[in-house]
Design an enzyme around this catalytic site. Structure first.
Site, PDB file in Angstrom:
ATOM      1  N   LEU A  65      -4.284  -1.684 -10.381  1.00  0.00           N
ATOM      2  CA  LEU A  65      -3.417  -2.455  -9.483  1.00  0.00           C
ATOM      3  C   LEU A  65      -3.631  -3.952  -9.679  1.00  0.00           C
ATOM      4  O   LEU A  65      -4.642  -4.369 -10.262  1.00  0.00           O
ATOM      5  CB  LEU A  65      -3.723  -2.034  -8.042  1.00  0.00           C
ATOM      6  CG  LEU A  65      -3.385  -0.554  -7.747  1.00  0.00           C
ATOM      7  CD1 LEU A  65      -4.068  -0.063  -6.483  1.00  0.00           C
ATOM      8  CD2 LEU A  65      -1.872  -0.361  -7.653  1.00  0.00           C
ATOM      9  N   THR A  94      -8.827  -5.525 -12.139  1.00  0.00           N
ATOM     10  CA  THR A  94      -9.769  -6.651 -12.083  1.00  0.00           C
ATOM     11  C   THR A  94      -9.677  -7.242 -10.686  1.00  0.00           C
ATOM     12  O   THR A  94      -8.616  -7.762 -10.310  1.00  0.00           O
ATOM     13  CB  THR A  94      -9.386  -7.737 -13.114  1.00  0.00           C
ATOM     14  OG1 THR A  94      -9.386  -7.135 -14.409  1.00  0.00           O
ATOM     15  CG2 THR A  94     -10.385  -8.889 -13.091  1.00  0.00           C
ATOM     16  N   LYS A 169     -17.160  -8.424 -16.090  1.00  0.00           N
ATOM     17  CA  LYS A 169     -15.823  -8.814 -16.568  1.00  0.00           C
ATOM     18  C   LYS A 169     -15.556 -10.307 -16.301  1.00  0.00           C
ATOM     19  O   LYS A 169     -15.121 -11.036 -17.184  1.00  0.00           O
ATOM     20  CB  LYS A 169     -14.780  -7.938 -15.855  1.00  0.00           C
ATOM     21  CG  LYS A 169     -13.394  -8.486 -15.811  1.00  0.00           C
ATOM     22  CD  LYS A 169     -12.492  -7.910 -16.842  1.00  0.00           C
ATOM     23  CE  LYS A 169     -11.198  -8.704 -16.920  1.00  0.00           C
ATOM     24  NZ  LYS A 169     -10.223  -8.234 -17.804  1.00  0.00           N
TER      25      LYS A 169
HETATM   26  P1  NAD Z   1       1.163  -5.190 -13.397  1.00  0.00           P
HETATM   27  O1  NAD Z   1       1.567  -6.101 -12.297  1.00  0.00           O
HETATM   28  O2  NAD Z   1       1.993  -5.091 -14.626  1.00  0.00           O
HETATM   29  O3  NAD Z   1       1.035  -3.677 -12.811  1.00  0.00           O
HETATM   30  C1  NAD Z   1       0.561  -3.368 -11.548  1.00  0.00           C
HETATM   31  C2  NAD Z   1       1.389  -2.188 -11.022  1.00  0.00           C
HETATM   32  O4  NAD Z   1       0.865  -1.798  -9.741  1.00  0.00           O
HETATM   33  C3  NAD Z   1       2.871  -2.528 -10.804  1.00  0.00           C
HETATM   34  O5  NAD Z   1       3.659  -1.615 -11.556  1.00  0.00           O
HETATM   35  C4  NAD Z   1       3.072  -2.379  -9.305  1.00  0.00           C
HETATM   36  O6  NAD Z   1       4.340  -1.867  -8.948  1.00  0.00           O
HETATM   37  C5  NAD Z   1       1.964  -1.397  -8.947  1.00  0.00           C
HETATM   38  N1  NAD Z   1       1.577  -1.432  -7.532  1.00  0.00           N
HETATM   39  C6  NAD Z   1       1.283  -2.521  -6.768  1.00  0.00           C
HETATM   40  N2  NAD Z   1       0.942  -2.137  -5.529  1.00  0.00           N
HETATM   41  C7  NAD Z   1       1.004  -0.782  -5.516  1.00  0.00           C
HETATM   42  C8  NAD Z   1       0.783   0.194  -4.517  1.00  0.00           C
HETATM   43  N3  NAD Z   1       0.420  -0.146  -3.277  1.00  0.00           N
HETATM   44  N4  NAD Z   1       0.950   1.500  -4.841  1.00  0.00           N
HETATM   45  C9  NAD Z   1       1.334   1.854  -6.091  1.00  0.00           C
HETATM   46  N5  NAD Z   1       1.570   0.974  -7.083  1.00  0.00           N
HETATM   47  C10 NAD Z   1       1.422  -0.330  -6.794  1.00  0.00           C
HETATM   48  O7  NAD Z   1      -0.344  -5.585 -13.743  1.00  0.00           O
HETATM   49  P2  NAD Z   1      -1.139  -5.230 -15.113  1.00  0.00           P
HETATM   50  O8  NAD Z   1      -0.882  -6.289 -16.126  1.00  0.00           O
HETATM   51  O9  NAD Z   1      -0.905  -3.792 -15.443  1.00  0.00           O
HETATM   52  O10 NAD Z   1      -2.638  -5.433 -14.612  1.00  0.00           O
HETATM   53  C11 NAD Z   1      -3.296  -4.473 -13.775  1.00  0.00           C
HETATM   54  C12 NAD Z   1      -4.732  -4.914 -13.580  1.00  0.00           C
HETATM   55  O11 NAD Z   1      -5.380  -4.983 -14.858  1.00  0.00           O
HETATM   56  C13 NAD Z   1      -4.881  -6.311 -12.959  1.00  0.00           C
HETATM   57  O12 NAD Z   1      -5.949  -6.282 -12.044  1.00  0.00           O
HETATM   58  C14 NAD Z   1      -5.145  -7.212 -14.147  1.00  0.00           C
HETATM   59  O13 NAD Z   1      -5.895  -8.362 -13.804  1.00  0.00           O
HETATM   60  C15 NAD Z   1      -5.948  -6.280 -15.048  1.00  0.00           C
HETATM   61  N6  NAD Z   1      -5.885  -6.598 -16.497  1.00  0.00           N
HETATM   62  C16 NAD Z   1      -4.685  -6.899 -17.073  1.00  0.00           C
HETATM   63  C17 NAD Z   1      -4.655  -7.186 -18.452  1.00  0.00           C
HETATM   64  C18 NAD Z   1      -3.329  -7.516 -19.134  1.00  0.00           C
HETATM   65  O14 NAD Z   1      -3.372  -7.959 -20.303  1.00  0.00           O
HETATM   66  N7  NAD Z   1      -2.176  -7.300 -18.515  1.00  0.00           N
HETATM   67  C19 NAD Z   1      -5.833  -7.173 -19.212  1.00  0.00           C
HETATM   68  C20 NAD Z   1      -7.036  -6.827 -18.594  1.00  0.00           C
HETATM   69  C21 NAD Z   1      -7.045  -6.524 -17.214  1.00  0.00           C
END
Ligand code: NAD
Length: 300
Positions: A65, A94, A169
């Protein structure tokens, strides 16, 4: 094979959940976004109508999330109320160390085993199943989470007790943010002093200034291995996410009473870059803010 609830199918979760399905698990997926859910179903996951439905009878719950407030809400309102106590709870998002620790305490008090397992590696690593997981929690929690995480990553490392995965991290990413800024300003100075960037790279990558930010992820177009700098800073690790991690590091440093001036300086610079519209660019694109003379190859 296990019944796994997967909550959060965005950029990262949308690549990770299908890898669990590919490994033969029954993946009950849920996301607030219908589009994200439909794509996961197309890629082998089973549609769940809500988090409550997804976690019912699950052997494991994985969450991916956006931030601490979403994670806290989903665990407190849905997962703790509806998942079986035998399920291993794995948060791969994260988030801040304090929220991770308080959720893991709450989980333990309610009879659950929970670990924090944030990842290193971006969207391509999530797709390719080559993430690195940094796991915080008990040895028992780590052993239960490991076989599931191995389906989505190339390395699964036990960092220590509750919240230690998040601590590892943000410490890693604070170092990365600071070394990237240092790499960008150093190449700018080297060029202004008349050094050829490739020649300086060849020297510094074999000298004591060497770092991952320079050798593997050089922010200068056409220098070193292919990086986002060669694609106009598209793809890679978004500057907005680097800023998020630097803010988490600053928050953790304040709580722990640690002096982190370089992390603070990097945070300020990335904030400026994001405010100027650089948030979706790869974080190495900050070199363009430090000195606008770094022109991407296709614009030359
Ligand atoms: P994102 O915003 O693309 O995806 C998050 C998803 O969670 C969305 O699809 C949203 O609809 C869903 N969501 C939010 N609240 C919700 C709820 N209550 N119930 C169900 N679904 C819900 O984010 P991301 O890029 O996939 O990143 C996710 C996590 O991973 C973050 O914490 C980010 O910091 C970490 N991260 C991201 C990357 C990257 O390159 N994108 C790399 C390392 C770590």
């Amino acid at each position: 094979m296990a019944k796994i609830a997967f909550i959060g199918l965005g950029h990262m979760g949308g690549g990770m959940a299908p890898n669990l399905a590919k490994a033969g698990h029954e993946v009950r997926a849920f996301d607030l976004s219908e589009d994200a859910l439909a794509q996961a179903v197309e890629r082998g996951c089973t549609r769940a109508g809500s988090t409550d439905v997804a976690v019912k009878g699950a052997d494991a719950v994985v969450t991916m999330l956006p931030a601490g407030k979403h994670v806290a809400e989903v665990y407190r309102t849905h997962i703790f109320a509806h998942a079986p106590k035998s399920a291993i709870l794995i948060d791969c998002s994260t988030i801040d160390v304090a929220t991770a620790r308080s959720l893991e305490e709450k989980a333990a008090a309610a009879g659950f085993t929970m670990v924090d397992a944030p990842v290193s590696g971006g969207i391509a690593a999530a797709e390719g199943g080559t993430l690195t997981f940094m796991v915080g929690g008990s040895q028992e929690g780590f052993e239960k989470a490991r076989p599931i995480l191995e389906n989505m990553g190339k390395a699964v490392i036990h960092a220590g007790g509750a919240g230690s995965g998040q601590a590892a991290k943000i410490c890693n990413n604070m170092l990365l943010g600071a070394t990237m800024v240092a790499t960008c300003e150093t190449f700018t100075l080297a060029q202004k002093l008349g050094l050829d960037p490739q020649t300086f790279y060849d020297i510094a990558s074999k000298a004591s200034g060497q770092s991952w930010s320079m050798t593997t992820y050089c922010p200068v177009p056409g220098v070193g291995p292919e990086t986002p700098a060669d694609r106009n800073y598209e793809g890679g690790f978004a500057a907005a996410l680097m800023l998020k991690d630097l803010k988490l590091a600053a928050e953790a440093a304040k709580e722990a009473g640690a002096y982190t001036p370089m992390g603070g300086e990097a945070e300020e610079l990335f904030q400026r870059f994001v405010d100027r519209g650089g948030g979706s660019k790869d974080f190495s694109g900050i070199i363009k803010m430090i000195d606008d003379s770094w022109i991407p190859p296709e614009d030359q």
